[in-house]
Design an enzyme around this catalytic site. Structure first.
Site, PDB file in Angstrom:
ATOM      1  N   ASP A  83     133.590  67.494  -6.691  1.00 29.27           N
ATOM      2  CA  ASP A  83     133.196  67.726  -5.300  1.00 29.27           C
ATOM      3  C   ASP A  83     132.180  66.649  -4.886  1.00 29.27           C
ATOM      4  OD1 ASP A  83     132.997  69.084  -2.892  1.00 29.27           O
ATOM      5  OD2 ASP A  83     131.556  70.567  -3.632  1.00 29.27           O
ATOM      6  N   HIS A  84     132.370  66.055  -3.712  1.00 32.41           N
ATOM      7  CA  HIS A  84     131.429  65.070  -3.153  1.00 32.41           C
ATOM      8  C   HIS A  84     131.001  63.966  -4.122  1.00 32.41           C
ATOM      9  CE1 HIS A  84     130.919  66.805   0.800  1.00 32.41           C
ATOM     10  NE2 HIS A  84     130.863  67.989   0.228  1.00 32.41           N
ATOM     11  N   GLU A 142     136.696  61.811   3.088  1.00 34.13           N
ATOM     12  CA  GLU A 142     136.047  62.527   4.200  1.00 34.13           C
ATOM     13  C   GLU A 142     135.812  61.584   5.360  1.00 34.13           C
ATOM     14  OE1 GLU A 142     132.793  65.249   3.456  1.00 34.13           O
ATOM     15  OE2 GLU A 142     131.733  64.547   5.233  1.00 34.13           O
ATOM     16  N   GLY A 190     125.596  75.100   2.697  1.00 37.56           N
ATOM     17  CA  GLY A 190     124.478  76.019   2.500  1.00 37.56           C
ATOM     18  C   GLY A 190     124.653  77.348   3.219  1.00 37.56           C
ATOM     19  N   GLY A 224     132.042  73.574   3.616  1.00 40.30           N
ATOM     20  CA  GLY A 224     131.026  74.470   4.156  1.00 40.30           C
ATOM     21  C   GLY A 224     131.654  75.704   4.777  1.00 40.30           C
ATOM     22  N   ASN A 266     136.636  75.007   0.939  1.00 44.23           N
ATOM     23  CA  ASN A 266     135.539  75.016  -0.030  1.00 44.23           C
ATOM     24  C   ASN A 266     134.614  76.210   0.193  1.00 44.23           C
ATOM     25  OD1 ASN A 266     136.625  72.588  -0.733  1.00 44.23           O
ATOM     26  ND2 ASN A 266     134.748  71.409  -0.510  1.00 44.23           N
ATOM     27  N   THR A 269     128.663  79.250  -1.172  1.00 45.20           N
ATOM     28  CA  THR A 269     127.549  80.135  -0.805  1.00 45.20           C
ATOM     29  C   THR A 269     127.881  81.624  -0.978  1.00 45.20           C
ATOM     30  OG1 THR A 269     126.637  78.495   0.703  1.00 45.20           O
ATOM     31  CG2 THR A 269     126.014  80.780   1.104  1.00 45.20           C
TER      32      THR A 269
HETATM   33 ZN   LIG Z   1     131.299  69.896   0.879  1.00 49.49          ZN
END
Ligand SMILES: [Zn+2]
Length: 349
Positions: A83-84, A142, A190, A224, A266, A269
């Site tokens: 991821d990222h 992205e 988040g 997110g 994704n 949280t």
């Molecule tokens: Zn992300």
């Protein structure tokens, strides 16, 4: 079964018209929760690790835990995804470690904070695609910048600062050859995504639909996308937590996305909240307890419940056995001979 290609998993999801949740992990219990949820719902799985997770758990632990999952659940296809990734080097190291998919987030510079230029993004993503496809590994890129910060990664600010431009998305997909494309439509990483229930002014579903119209065969990714349900917030706060009131991405909006080309969603949280709530409850109600299993077991069960629900809501439930996963070597051949296309279908405006 061996770890599988995320490209194949998403191609199959597109054929079946469903989305696949990508759940973040840092430890064994989270992997166990995901796998039990996958078994319960008969779902294909994407397990993803951020750079922060790789640092926290150490690469080799994570890799072998996920490998153990693939041995213990031979009927569940699992893609293991970085991821990222913040740089070519991060993606290369993930591929060398055995990940079957990487995200090159070139929307930010290698510091993981400063937005990059479009040309910088194309250049680094293209480089990762060339390296990865030769080895049969999937690449997510992205375009546009997400809001918030997670695990030290992110530009901060609102998700509305850098919404994806559909024309740029087309050019980006054409020039990089990515297998999946993360877009910015107002979501943030988040727990604190929105200060009120999101509507069309904060969540740009019209932009997502416009991108899907131009790139009808491109697998879109929503980041997110935890829903941050109130019942999970309430459990944390009921047992001594101090979460401020917040709203996530409603599941109905994600389902609208899935009807418009979203194949990977994704979620992190919601699982964090479920785990923390369950641990707080045990420690609050039974302060005499000190065996970590007394709270880790309910924590794992709480996460399993959330993951199984999302798998059902995203539509991946029931699809684990639809197809025979190709080997990574065969996927590499497919990229080479063109049977796995890296040229997006582009529709006129
Ligand atoms: Zn992300």
């Amino acid at each position: 079964m061996p770890l599988v290609s995320m490209r194949q998993l998403l191609d199959e999801a597109a054929k079946g018209g469903y989305g696949v949740g990508a759940f973040n992990v840092n430890d064994m219990e989270q992997i166990q929760a995901i796998m039990e949820a996958a078994k319960e719902t008969n779902s294909p799985v994407i397990i993803q690790a951020s750079r922060g997770a790789r640092q926290f758990a150490q690469d080799r632990y994570l890799y072998h835990l996920i490998l153990a999952a693939s041995e213990l659940y031979p009927n569940i296809p699992i893609a293991m995804h970085q991821d990222h990734g913040n740089s070519f080097e991060t993606c290369k190291s993930a591929i060398e470690l055995g990940f079957t998919s990487v995200m090159m987030d070139g929307s930010l510079k290698a510091d993981g904070k400063t937005p990059s230029t479009f040309e910088e993004n194309v250049e680094v993503t293209r480089k990762v695609v060339d390296f990865a496809h030769e080895r049969g590994i999937t690449v997510e890129g992205e375009i546009g910048v997400l809001g918030g910060v997670e695990d030290g990664h992110g530009a901060g600010g609102s998700g509305l600062d850098h919404i994806t431009d559909p024309d740029q998305a087309v050019e980006f997909a054409e020039r990089t050859g990515v297998d999946a494309l993360a877009i910015a439509i107002g979501t943030s990483h988040g727990a604190y995504k929105f200060t009120k229930k999101p509507d069309g002014s904060v969540l740009k579903m019209d932009v997502l639909i416009a991108i899907h119209k131009r790139l009808p065969n491109t697998h879109l990714v929503m980041h997110g996308s935890s829903s941050v349900p109130k019942d999970l917030q309430d459990i944390v706060n009921q047992y001594g937590g101090k979460l401020k009131e917040t709203w996530g991405v409603p599941v109905e909006e994600i389902q609208l996305g899935i009807r418009n080309g979203v194949r990977k969603i994704n979620v992190d949280t919601d699982n964090r909240l479920a785990i923390t709530g369950a641990i707080r409850k045990v420690l609050w109600e039974s302060p005499e307890k000190f065996d970590p299993r007394d709270y880790m077991k309910p924590a794992r069960e709480a996460m399993q419940k959330v993951v199984a629900l999302r798998m059902t809501q995203f539509g991946q439930a029931g699809h684990a056995g639809d197809y025979k996963p190709a080997s990574i070597a065969d996927i590499a051949k497919g990229y080479k001979d063109g049977s796995l296309s890296t040229r997006p279908l582009v529709a006129a405006k």
